[in-house]
Design a protein around this motif. Structure first.
Motif, PDB file in Angstrom:
ATOM      1  N   ALA A   1      12.448 -44.084  32.081  1.00 36.47           N
ATOM      2  CA  ALA A   1      13.591 -44.371  32.957  1.00 36.47           C
ATOM      3  C   ALA A   1      13.240 -45.427  34.006  1.00 36.47           C
ATOM      4  N   VAL A   2      12.045 -45.348  34.580  1.00 37.90           N
ATOM      5  CA  VAL A   2      11.656 -46.306  35.618  1.00 37.90           C
ATOM      6  C   VAL A   2      11.493 -47.709  35.045  1.00 37.90           C
ATOM      7  N   LEU A   3      10.847 -47.828  33.881  1.00 41.00           N
ATOM      8  CA  LEU A   3      10.675 -49.149  33.264  1.00 41.00           C
ATOM      9  C   LEU A   3      12.026 -49.757  32.894  1.00 41.00           C
ATOM     10  N   THR A   4      12.939 -48.938  32.390  1.00 39.35           N
ATOM     11  CA  THR A   4      14.279 -49.438  32.074  1.00 39.35           C
ATOM     12  C   THR A   4      14.982 -49.916  33.342  1.00 39.35           C
ATOM     13  N   THR A   5      14.797 -49.184  34.442  1.00 42.12           N
ATOM     14  CA  THR A   5      15.385 -49.597  35.715  1.00 42.12           C
ATOM     15  C   THR A   5      14.796 -50.923  36.190  1.00 42.12           C
ATOM     16  N   LEU A   6      13.492 -51.087  36.040  1.00 46.70           N
ATOM     17  CA  LEU A   6      12.846 -52.345  36.444  1.00 46.70           C
ATOM     18  C   LEU A   6      13.334 -53.515  35.592  1.00 46.70           C
ATOM     19  N   TYR A   7      13.502 -53.295  34.288  1.00 42.56           N
ATOM     20  CA  TYR A   7      14.019 -54.360  33.426  1.00 42.56           C
ATOM     21  C   TYR A   7      15.442 -54.729  33.842  1.00 42.56           C
ATOM     22  N   SER A   8      16.214 -53.732  34.253  1.00 43.78           N
ATOM     23  CA  SER A   8      17.575 -54.004  34.707  1.00 43.78           C
ATOM     24  C   SER A   8      17.590 -54.797  36.007  1.00 43.78           C
ATOM     25  N   SER A   9      16.654 -54.484  36.920  1.00 47.27           N
ATOM     26  CA  SER A   9      16.632 -55.171  38.213  1.00 47.27           C
ATOM     27  C   SER A   9      16.217 -56.637  38.083  1.00 47.27           C
TER      28      SER A   9
END
Length: 224
Positions: free
Chosen positions: A213-221
């Protein structure tokens, strides 16, 4: 008796010609007491506290203009955590140990981020291909490296989750199969080792869902 060590991870296993393995993805709803949905119990309070903490952390990663997108990543975390824990029960198929499940989550998210970034923030996306301070001579190589690292992101997300789920389950299976052939004096050692591994797998289930979830959030940011 298993004919193959990897048969426990075979999604084609069926009963009465019905593929029942993938039903484990939704099987956990049967174990949740009805009162949890109606009364603010300790379970619901703990879960609300966890999701609120995740929401605040994802909001920090995404910035002020997250506009409710944190709920997508909190839901993603919940889904992966739910299925990871279900896989720790005996005779329940671990859907997150297969690339067809993990790629289904990672690939559409990555494609949507890329489409949004290249359509709305084209200059920003080009800037990401060349890190700040890169010498002019190395710029073509950095573009190739950054492009490759960007393209393999959904694959690394999916393989990371799948490999971590399979590794622990395989170790538990290997040790468990040695039980009937072991000396009676060593059975207690095996039981203690299995319990410790189960605790470790419980921690891995939480950590891997959080990492995904955190890596997906970072890719989104990065595309904003």
């Amino acid at each position: 008796m298993m004919s193959n060590l990897f048969s426990v991870f075979d999604p084609s296993t069926s009963t009465l010609s019905l593929p029942l393995n993938w039903t484990s993805t939704f099987l956990g709803l049967m174990f949740i007491p009805t009162g949890m949905w109606l009364i603010p119990s300790r379970h619901s309070m703990t879960w609300n506290l966890l999701t609120t903490k995740l929401h605040n952390e994802f909001k920090t990663l995404l910035g002020k203009e997250s506009k409710g997108s944190t709920f997508l990543f909190v839901s993603l975390f919940s889904l992966i955590l739910f299925n990871n824990f279900l896989g720790l029960f005996p005779y329940i198929f671990t859907s997150t140990s297969h690339l067809i499940m993990t790629l289904t989550m990672a690939l559409p998210l990555w494609v949507s981020f890329m489409m949004f970034g290249w359509i709305n923030n084209t200059n920003h996306m080009f800037e990401h291909l060349v890190p700040q301070g890169t010498p002019t001579v190395l710029m073509p190589f950095m573009v190739c490296i950054e492009t490759i690292s960007n393209v393999i992101r959904p694959g690394t997300l999916a393989v990371r989750l799948t490999a971590n789920m399979i590794a622990g389950h395989l170790l538990l299976t290997l040790l468990g199969n040695n039980g009937p052939t072991m000396a009676q004096s060593l059975i207690w050692v095996l039981i203690v080792a299995q319990i410790l591994l189960l605790i470790l797998e419980s921690a891995v289930a939480v950590i891997q869902s959080y990492v995904f979830a955190v890596l997906t959030t970072l890719y989104s940011s990065e595309v904003n």
